[in-house]
Scaffold this motif. Structure first.
Motif, PDB file in Angstrom:
ATOM      1  N   LEU A 210      49.148  30.953  41.546  1.00 49.44           N
ATOM      2  CA  LEU A 210      49.882  31.142  42.803  1.00 49.44           C
ATOM      3  C   LEU A 210      51.049  32.092  42.652  1.00 49.44           C
ATOM      4  CD1 LEU A 210      49.857  27.520  44.267  1.00 49.44           C
ATOM      5  CD2 LEU A 210      48.366  29.438  44.802  1.00 49.44           C
ATOM      6  N   VAL A 211      51.468  32.364  41.390  1.00 49.13           N
ATOM      7  CA  VAL A 211      52.570  33.302  41.210  1.00 49.13           C
ATOM      8  C   VAL A 211      52.133  34.730  41.472  1.00 49.13           C
ATOM      9  CG1 VAL A 211      54.493  33.682  39.691  1.00 49.13           C
ATOM     10  CG2 VAL A 211      52.918  31.916  39.152  1.00 49.13           C
ATOM     11  N   ALA A 212      50.874  35.024  41.212  1.00 45.53           N
ATOM     12  CA  ALA A 212      50.369  36.400  41.362  1.00 45.53           C
ATOM     13  C   ALA A 212      50.342  36.804  42.826  1.00 45.53           C
ATOM     14  CB  ALA A 212      48.967  36.511  40.764  1.00 45.53           C
ATOM     15  N   GLN A 213      50.568  38.091  43.045  1.00 48.49           N
ATOM     16  CA  GLN A 213      50.491  38.624  44.400  1.00 48.49           C
ATOM     17  C   GLN A 213      49.050  38.557  44.898  1.00 48.49           C
ATOM     18  OE1 GLN A 213      52.886  39.668  46.431  1.00 48.49           O
ATOM     19  NE2 GLN A 213      54.466  39.180  44.925  1.00 48.49           N
ATOM     20  N   PRO A 214      48.839  38.152  46.158  1.00 47.44           N
ATOM     21  CA  PRO A 214      47.470  38.024  46.660  1.00 47.44           C
ATOM     22  C   PRO A 214      46.706  39.332  46.660  1.00 47.44           C
ATOM     23  CG  PRO A 214      49.087  37.211  48.262  1.00 47.44           C
ATOM     24  CD  PRO A 214      49.844  37.753  47.104  1.00 47.44           C
ATOM     25  N   THR A 215      47.408  40.452  46.873  1.00 48.44           N
ATOM     26  CA  THR A 215      46.723  41.746  46.914  1.00 48.44           C
ATOM     27  C   THR A 215      46.899  42.514  45.614  1.00 48.44           C
ATOM     28  OG1 THR A 215      48.673  42.790  47.893  1.00 48.44           O
ATOM     29  CG2 THR A 215      47.023  41.907  49.407  1.00 48.44           C
ATOM     30  N   GLY A 216      47.471  41.861  44.598  1.00 51.48           N
ATOM     31  CA  GLY A 216      47.741  42.547  43.349  1.00 51.48           C
ATOM     32  C   GLY A 216      46.568  42.496  42.397  1.00 51.48           C
ATOM     33  N   THR A 217      46.762  43.132  41.247  1.00 48.84           N
ATOM     34  CA  THR A 217      45.737  43.144  40.209  1.00 48.84           C
ATOM     35  C   THR A 217      46.325  42.548  38.939  1.00 48.84           C
ATOM     36  OG1 THR A 217      46.342  45.391  39.525  1.00 48.84           O
ATOM     37  CG2 THR A 217      44.579  45.164  41.163  1.00 48.84           C
ATOM     38  N   VAL A 218      45.432  42.101  38.064  1.00 48.61           N
ATOM     39  CA  VAL A 218      45.830  41.567  36.771  1.00 48.61           C
ATOM     40  C   VAL A 218      44.959  42.223  35.709  1.00 48.61           C
ATOM     41  CG1 VAL A 218      46.585  39.347  37.712  1.00 48.61           C
ATOM     42  CG2 VAL A 218      44.218  39.631  36.983  1.00 48.61           C
ATOM     43  N   THR A 219      45.343  42.066  34.454  1.00 42.90           N
ATOM     44  CA  THR A 219      44.499  42.572  33.380  1.00 42.90           C
ATOM     45  C   THR A 219      43.330  41.612  33.166  1.00 42.90           C
ATOM     46  OG1 THR A 219      45.750  41.425  31.676  1.00 42.90           O
ATOM     47  CG2 THR A 219      46.491  43.639  32.275  1.00 42.90           C
ATOM     48  N   VAL A 220      42.290  42.125  32.529  1.00 42.66           N
ATOM     49  CA  VAL A 220      41.155  41.265  32.193  1.00 42.66           C
ATOM     50  C   VAL A 220      41.610  40.137  31.278  1.00 42.66           C
ATOM     51  CG1 VAL A 220      38.924  41.195  31.016  1.00 42.66           C
ATOM     52  CG2 VAL A 220      39.480  43.121  32.512  1.00 42.66           C
ATOM     53  N   ALA A 221      42.562  40.436  30.377  1.00 42.35           N
ATOM     54  CA  ALA A 221      43.082  39.399  29.489  1.00 42.35           C
ATOM     55  C   ALA A 221      43.739  38.277  30.282  1.00 42.35           C
ATOM     56  CB  ALA A 221      44.088  40.014  28.510  1.00 42.35           C
ATOM     57  N   GLN A 222      44.525  38.630  31.294  1.00 42.44           N
ATOM     58  CA  GLN A 222      45.164  37.604  32.126  1.00 42.44           C
ATOM     59  C   GLN A 222      44.128  36.811  32.912  1.00 42.44           C
ATOM     60  OE1 GLN A 222      47.724  40.524  34.064  1.00 42.44           O
ATOM     61  NE2 GLN A 222      49.523  39.431  33.346  1.00 42.44           N
ATOM     62  N   GLU A 223      43.107  37.502  33.414  1.00 44.20           N
ATOM     63  CA  GLU A 223      42.075  36.811  34.180  1.00 44.20           C
ATOM     64  C   GLU A 223      41.306  35.827  33.293  1.00 44.20           C
ATOM     65  OE1 GLU A 223      39.726  36.463  37.904  1.00 44.20           O
ATOM     66  OE2 GLU A 223      41.774  36.924  37.291  1.00 44.20           O
ATOM     67  N   VAL A 224      41.070  36.210  32.035  1.00 45.25           N
ATOM     68  CA  VAL A 224      40.369  35.316  31.119  1.00 45.25           C
ATOM     69  C   VAL A 224      41.234  34.101  30.782  1.00 45.25           C
ATOM     70  CG1 VAL A 224      39.449  35.125  28.768  1.00 45.25           C
ATOM     71  CG2 VAL A 224      38.873  37.092  30.179  1.00 45.25           C
ATOM     72  N   GLU A 225      42.535  34.338  30.590  1.00 47.94           N
ATOM     73  CA  GLU A 225      43.442  33.204  30.361  1.00 47.94           C
ATOM     74  C   GLU A 225      43.383  32.235  31.529  1.00 47.94           C
ATOM     75  OE1 GLU A 225      47.314  34.753  29.684  1.00 47.94           O
ATOM     76  OE2 GLU A 225      46.757  35.823  27.856  1.00 47.94           O
ATOM     77  N   ASN A 226      43.354  32.787  32.738  1.00 45.30           N
ATOM     78  CA  ASN A 226      43.283  31.964  33.932  1.00 45.30           C
ATOM     79  C   ASN A 226      41.953  31.187  33.986  1.00 45.30           C
ATOM     80  OD1 ASN A 226      44.268  31.202  36.642  1.00 45.30           O
ATOM     81  ND2 ASN A 226      42.492  32.347  37.322  1.00 45.30           N
ATOM     82  N   LEU A 227      40.862  31.861  33.598  1.00 45.14           N
ATOM     83  CA  LEU A 227      39.559  31.202  33.580  1.00 45.14           C
ATOM     84  C   LEU A 227      39.538  30.037  32.591  1.00 45.14           C
ATOM     85  CD1 LEU A 227      36.958  34.119  33.748  1.00 45.14           C
ATOM     86  CD2 LEU A 227      37.362  32.348  35.453  1.00 45.14           C
ATOM     87  N   LYS A 228      40.205  30.219  31.485  1.00 45.21           N
ATOM     88  CA  LYS A 228      40.227  29.145  30.486  1.00 45.21           C
ATOM     89  C   LYS A 228      40.964  27.916  31.013  1.00 45.21           C
ATOM     90  CE  LYS A 228      39.640  32.048  26.436  1.00 45.21           C
ATOM     91  NZ  LYS A 228      40.211  32.545  25.173  1.00 45.21           N
ATOM     92  N   LEU A 229      42.018  28.135  31.788  1.00 44.52           N
ATOM     93  CA  LEU A 229      42.696  27.000  32.416  1.00 44.52           C
ATOM     94  C   LEU A 229      41.742  26.269  33.360  1.00 44.52           C
ATOM     95  CD1 LEU A 229      46.211  28.512  33.258  1.00 44.52           C
ATOM     96  CD2 LEU A 229      45.692  26.756  31.555  1.00 44.52           C
ATOM     97  N   TYR A 230      40.984  27.055  34.128  1.00 47.08           N
ATOM     98  CA  TYR A 230      40.026  26.447  35.051  1.00 47.08           C
ATOM     99  C   TYR A 230      38.926  25.703  34.290  1.00 47.08           C
ATOM    100  CZ  TYR A 230      35.948  26.214  38.082  1.00 47.08           C
ATOM    101  OH  TYR A 230      34.846  25.776  38.762  1.00 47.08           O
ATOM    102  N   LEU A 231      38.418  26.305  33.215  1.00 44.02           N
ATOM    103  CA  LEU A 231      37.352  25.673  32.448  1.00 44.02           C
ATOM    104  C   LEU A 231      37.836  24.406  31.742  1.00 44.02           C
ATOM    105  CD1 LEU A 231      35.671  28.880  30.988  1.00 44.02           C
ATOM    106  CD2 LEU A 231      34.630  27.250  32.577  1.00 44.02           C
ATOM    107  N   ASP A 232      39.119  24.372  31.366  1.00 39.68           N
ATOM    108  CA  ASP A 232      39.677  23.143  30.793  1.00 39.68           C
ATOM    109  C   ASP A 232      39.591  21.997  31.793  1.00 39.68           C
ATOM    110  OD1 ASP A 232      40.209  24.239  28.368  1.00 39.68           O
ATOM    111  OD2 ASP A 232      42.310  24.701  28.794  1.00 39.68           O
ATOM    112  N   ILE A 233      39.783  22.321  33.068  1.00 42.06           N
ATOM    113  CA  ILE A 233      39.678  21.296  34.113  1.00 42.06           C
ATOM    114  C   ILE A 233      38.238  20.835  34.254  1.00 42.06           C
ATOM    115  CG2 ILE A 233      39.973  20.858  36.591  1.00 42.06           C
ATOM    116  CD1 ILE A 233      42.248  22.910  36.557  1.00 42.06           C
ATOM    117  N   GLU A 234      37.310  21.791  34.315  1.00 38.51           N
ATOM    118  CA  GLU A 234      35.913  21.429  34.497  1.00 38.51           C
ATOM    119  C   GLU A 234      35.328  20.744  33.266  1.00 38.51           C
ATOM    120  OE1 GLU A 234      34.366  21.387  37.111  1.00 38.51           O
ATOM    121  OE2 GLU A 234      35.407  22.741  38.466  1.00 38.51           O
TER     122      GLU A 234
END
Length: 382
Positions: A210-234
């Motif tokens: 939620l901190v990221a800007q809705p129309t902004g971009t992130v690095t692939v590394a940041q997106e993967v970090e975010n995915l890992k948080l999601y996968l920890d939940i699942e």
């Protein structure tokens, strides 16, 4: 020797300064041209003084015309052109009268009368002020059209940003519904410890996204970090049934993409590959830079019925009927909004079973301060 960088500045960025620059250049050039022409035509040198007075008078009259034209341009076209024509006729008449009067003062021995002299030199003030007026209106209409075009581009950019923000925010309730439903199931089964752990991971995931800007971009590394948080939940739900693999090249890790672009793909893979099978499935994510393109592939080892190859429109339609219709449509729309036609989004059946989603984007490298990211170019489970 160091060379200071020169940043080009648009000529009309400061309209007031541009006006005075054009005035000085235009009337100065007209004076030089008319004087040189007179001298080449063997006119007497006092004709240069007459020309100087003529240019100073024309310069002054043009300032008055500029004020009149500026007010007229706010009126309807018929009033604008009628008023401008009348003002030009008066201005030409005044300049011609002054020129004729100055010539009679400097050439008192002339045999022609004032009226003949007036008609004889009328063409030059008419050409001079007519050309000035035409240039004045041309420049102002050009600036007005350019301003309207800039305004339209800003409106289109705002609309695109609003669309991107809407698509991005659409993911949050979709994801929250699924996660809270999982937590509710754990609570009903009286598995309070896993439910608390899932809530903790959910809060970390939301803080991260939620901190990221809705129309902004992130690095692939940041997106993967975010995915890992999601996968920890699942993984709290599926445990050993959910297996993951990440293969991210160093260059790809520094590339940029819209935030939360890959999470719906992983969510779909969990829904259609991990959940239906008792043994679960493996979800793989690979990212690499190919020339000027960033290529990302998310694949799973789910059932994947049917022959290998791209899915048809009928296949996608059938699959959408049993899903929420948010994930893939959202991603497609976000890519179209952000990149237009300069992207690739393809869904395929794998030869060995399961589905793959391939995304290709223009490669945009992260800023220097974002390059210090964890090394993600590795093979193995997350």
């Amino acid at each position: 020797m160091a060379v200071l960088p020169i940043k080009p500045v648009p000529f009309f960025e400061n309209k007031n300064r541009a006006f005075w620059n054009l005035q000085a250049a235009g009337w100065g050039g007209a004076f030089i041209l008319r004087s040189a022409s007179a001298i080449a035509g063997r006119q007497e040198w006092d004709f240069v003084i007459i020309t100087l007075i003529e240019m100073i008078t024309g310069f002054s009259i043009s300032l008055i015309l500029a004020v009149i034209y500026r007010h007229l341009m706010q009126l309807r076209p018929i009033l604008l052109w009628t008023g401008a024509s009348a003002a030009l006729v008066v201005a030409v008449g005044v300049l011609t009268i002054i020129d004729a009067w100055v010539i009679t003062l400097y050439r008192p021995d002339r045999t022609t009368g004032f009226a003949q002299l007036f008609l004889g030199i009328l063409i030059y003030p008419l050409t001079l002020l007519g050309a000035w007026s035409a240039l004045y209106f041309a420049i102002n209409f050009f600036l007005k059209i350019e301003q309207q075009a800039d305004h339209l581009l800003r409106l289109e950019a705002q609309a695109a940003n609003a669309q991107l923000a809407m698509l991005r925010y659409q993911l949050n309730p979709h994801f929250l519904f699924n996660t809270l439903n999982s937590i509710s199931t754990l609570v009903l089964l009286k598995q309070t410890e896993p439910a608390n752990a899932m809530l903790t991971r959910l809060s970390a995931f939301l803080r991260h996204t939620l901190v990221a800007q809705p129309t902004g971009t992130v690095t692939v590394a940041q997106e993967v970090e975010n995915l890992k948080l999601y996968l920890d939940i699942e993984r709290m739900r599926f445990e050993e049934r959910l297996r993951t693999s990440f293969r991210i090249s160093h260059e790809a890790a520094e590339g940029r993409l819209p935030s939360l672009l890959l999470q719906p793909l992983v969510e779909n893979a969990i829904k259609y590959a991990v959940s239906p099978q008792e043994e679960g499935a493996k979800i793989s994510l690979t990212a690499q830079r190919i020339g000027t393109r960033l290529r990302i592939e998310v694949s799973d080892t789910g059932p994947g019925p049917g022959a290998a190859g791209p899915l048809t429109a009928a296949d996608l339609s059938a699959r959408a009927k049993i899903s929420t219709g948010v994930g893939l449509v959202n991603i497609r729309n976000r890519l179209e909004q952000a990149y237009g036609d300069d992207h690739r989004f393809e869904i395929r059946r794998n030869d060995e079973g399961g589905f793959s989603v391939v995304i290709e984007l223009p490669y945009e490298q992260a800023e220097k301060e974002e390059e210090a990211r964890p090394a993600l170019a590795r093979q193995g489970a997350a």
